[in-house]
Design a protein around this motif. Structure first.
Motif, PDB file in Angstrom:
ATOM      1  N   THR A 157     -12.106  -7.765 -11.116  1.00 54.63           N
ATOM      2  CA  THR A 157     -11.631  -7.103  -9.904  1.00 54.63           C
ATOM      3  C   THR A 157     -11.513  -5.609 -10.195  1.00 54.63           C
ATOM      4  O   THR A 157     -11.575  -5.188 -11.357  1.00 54.63           O
TER       5      THR A 157
ATOM      6  N   ALA B 262      -6.959  -6.151   3.507  1.00 55.28           N
ATOM      7  CA  ALA B 262      -6.775  -5.703   2.126  1.00 55.28           C
ATOM      8  C   ALA B 262      -7.482  -4.384   1.873  1.00 55.28           C
ATOM      9  O   ALA B 262      -6.977  -3.523   1.142  1.00 55.28           O
TER      10      ALA B 262
ATOM     11  N   ASN C  41     -10.834  -8.472  -1.497  1.00 61.44           N
ATOM     12  CA  ASN C  41     -10.616  -7.089  -1.080  1.00 61.44           C
ATOM     13  C   ASN C  41     -11.579  -6.822   0.070  1.00 61.44           C
ATOM     14  O   ASN C  41     -12.194  -7.766   0.598  1.00 61.44           O
TER      15      ASN C  41
ATOM     16  N   GLU D 214      -9.063  -1.499   0.369  1.00 61.28           N
ATOM     17  CA  GLU D 214      -9.241  -1.052  -1.017  1.00 61.28           C
ATOM     18  C   GLU D 214      -8.377  -1.819  -2.010  1.00 61.28           C
ATOM     19  O   GLU D 214      -8.609  -1.740  -3.222  1.00 61.28           O
ATOM     20  N   MET D 215      -7.376  -2.553  -1.529  1.00 62.31           N
ATOM     21  CA  MET D 215      -6.486  -3.309  -2.408  1.00 62.31           C
ATOM     22  C   MET D 215      -7.109  -4.640  -2.797  1.00 62.31           C
ATOM     23  O   MET D 215      -7.962  -5.179  -2.096  1.00 62.31           O
ATOM     24  N   THR D 216      -6.657  -5.174  -3.923  1.00 63.20           N
ATOM     25  CA  THR D 216      -6.993  -6.529  -4.340  1.00 63.20           C
ATOM     26  C   THR D 216      -5.817  -7.423  -3.977  1.00 63.20           C
ATOM     27  O   THR D 216      -4.679  -7.137  -4.352  1.00 63.20           O
TER      28      THR D 216
ATOM     29  N   ARG E  20       0.836  -1.205   0.000  1.00 61.55           N
ATOM     30  CA  ARG E  20       0.000   0.000   0.000  1.00 61.55           C
ATOM     31  C   ARG E  20       0.869   1.252   0.000  1.00 61.55           C
ATOM     32  O   ARG E  20       0.562   2.237  -0.690  1.00 61.55           O
TER      33      ARG E  20
END
Length: 277
Positions: free
Chosen positions: A136, A79, A104, A81-83, A32
């Motif tokens: 995604t 996770a 996510n 907002e991240m995948t 991140r």
């Protein structure tokens, strides 16, 4: 078109699930901080890989988790907002699969059960039976686990299903039967890189390849995580060390550029190929 920053992790994971979740959390934070939208963690990031690939001890297998185990949704929470793609041993009653899941903060985005099992894994796992891409926030993704990427048909199936990014999760060791004095001379190290670059170039897609590091039982894991462009060029890599390979790429634009003249998927000749041995 927007740039996606893709991170492929090289790290060691073992049987202690609390330790594994903490390490996953640290890798998510590190990715991140580098602006990553997609993080691909190794195979067996929850629970570690087999300690002996030739003769797996049935009493020393990785912990088997149900597909809806709370620990999977804890990783999804981390996770946010991240995948994030990661591997684990999946339990379906008494049946075990070498599995991967993509999450996510909204939950599970996609799943895969390893289809191609090397000799030792047959004693511990049941093979999956399909390759399916899924949507995604960073694009359409397909997952492969370890030995799956040895078979061109695996990646091709995902590309034909619209995958723009192949997430290849591995616990790939140095050669067990033909040890080399230096990692650079190791046969499995050479093949690991060759398959990553070939699967990306053959299908003109982006590929993120993660791998374990360190040792488990008698195996030494290679690391060598990387991000590969649709022309087969390595955009970032960790070599043999633990860490993150991070690269920014305009996925759709780069794929279109690679396919501008030669469009491999559109030029396939299915009528000329054997459908079975």
């Amino acid at each position: 078109m927007s740039t996606v920053r893709i991170a492929a992790a090289a790290a060691h994971f073992g049987r202690n699930l609390d330790f594994d979740v903490a390490r996953i959390g640290k890798l998510i934070d590190d990715a991140r901080s580098q602006g990553a939208g997609l993080l691909v963690l190794p195979d067996a990031a929850l629970g570690g890989y087999l300690a002996d690939l030739r003769h797996p001890d049935p009493d020393a297998l990785p912990p088997a988790l149900k597909p809806d185990d709370p620990i999977i949704f804890e990783v999804a929470r981390l996770a946010a907002e991240m995948t994030v793609c990661f591997g684990y041993c999946e339990a379906d009653g008494d049946i075990r699969y070498n599995a991967a899941v993509c999450v996510n903060g909204d939950g599970v985005l996609g799943r895969h059960r390893k289809v191609h099992l090397p000799a030792g894994e047959v004693a511990a796992y049941t093979p999956g039976n399909s390759f399916d891409a899924f949507d995604t926030p960073v694009g359409r993704v397909g997952m492969l686990i370890d030995y799956d990427k040895t078979f061109p048909e695996s990646a091709r199936s995902l590309a034909l299903d619209g995958a723009e990014i192949l997430a290849c999760l591995s616990a790939w060791p140095a050669s067990i039967t033909n040890r080399a004095p230096r990692m650079a001379q190791d046969r499995q190290a050479r093949l690991f890189d060759l398959y990553d670059q070939s699967r990306a170039a053959e299908n003109q897609v982006v590929l993120a390849s993660s791998n374990q590091t360190g040792a488990m039982g008698g195996m030494r894991f290679l690391g060598k995580s990387k991000v590969v462009g649709p022309g087969g060029d390595i955009l970032a890599r960790t070599f043999g060390k633990a860490g993150l390979a991070v690269a920014g790429i305009e996925v759709a634009a780069e794929i279109e550029r690679a396919r501008r003249v030669l469009r491999h998927l559109g030029e396939l000749r299915f009528d000329a190929y054997r459908s079975s041995p």
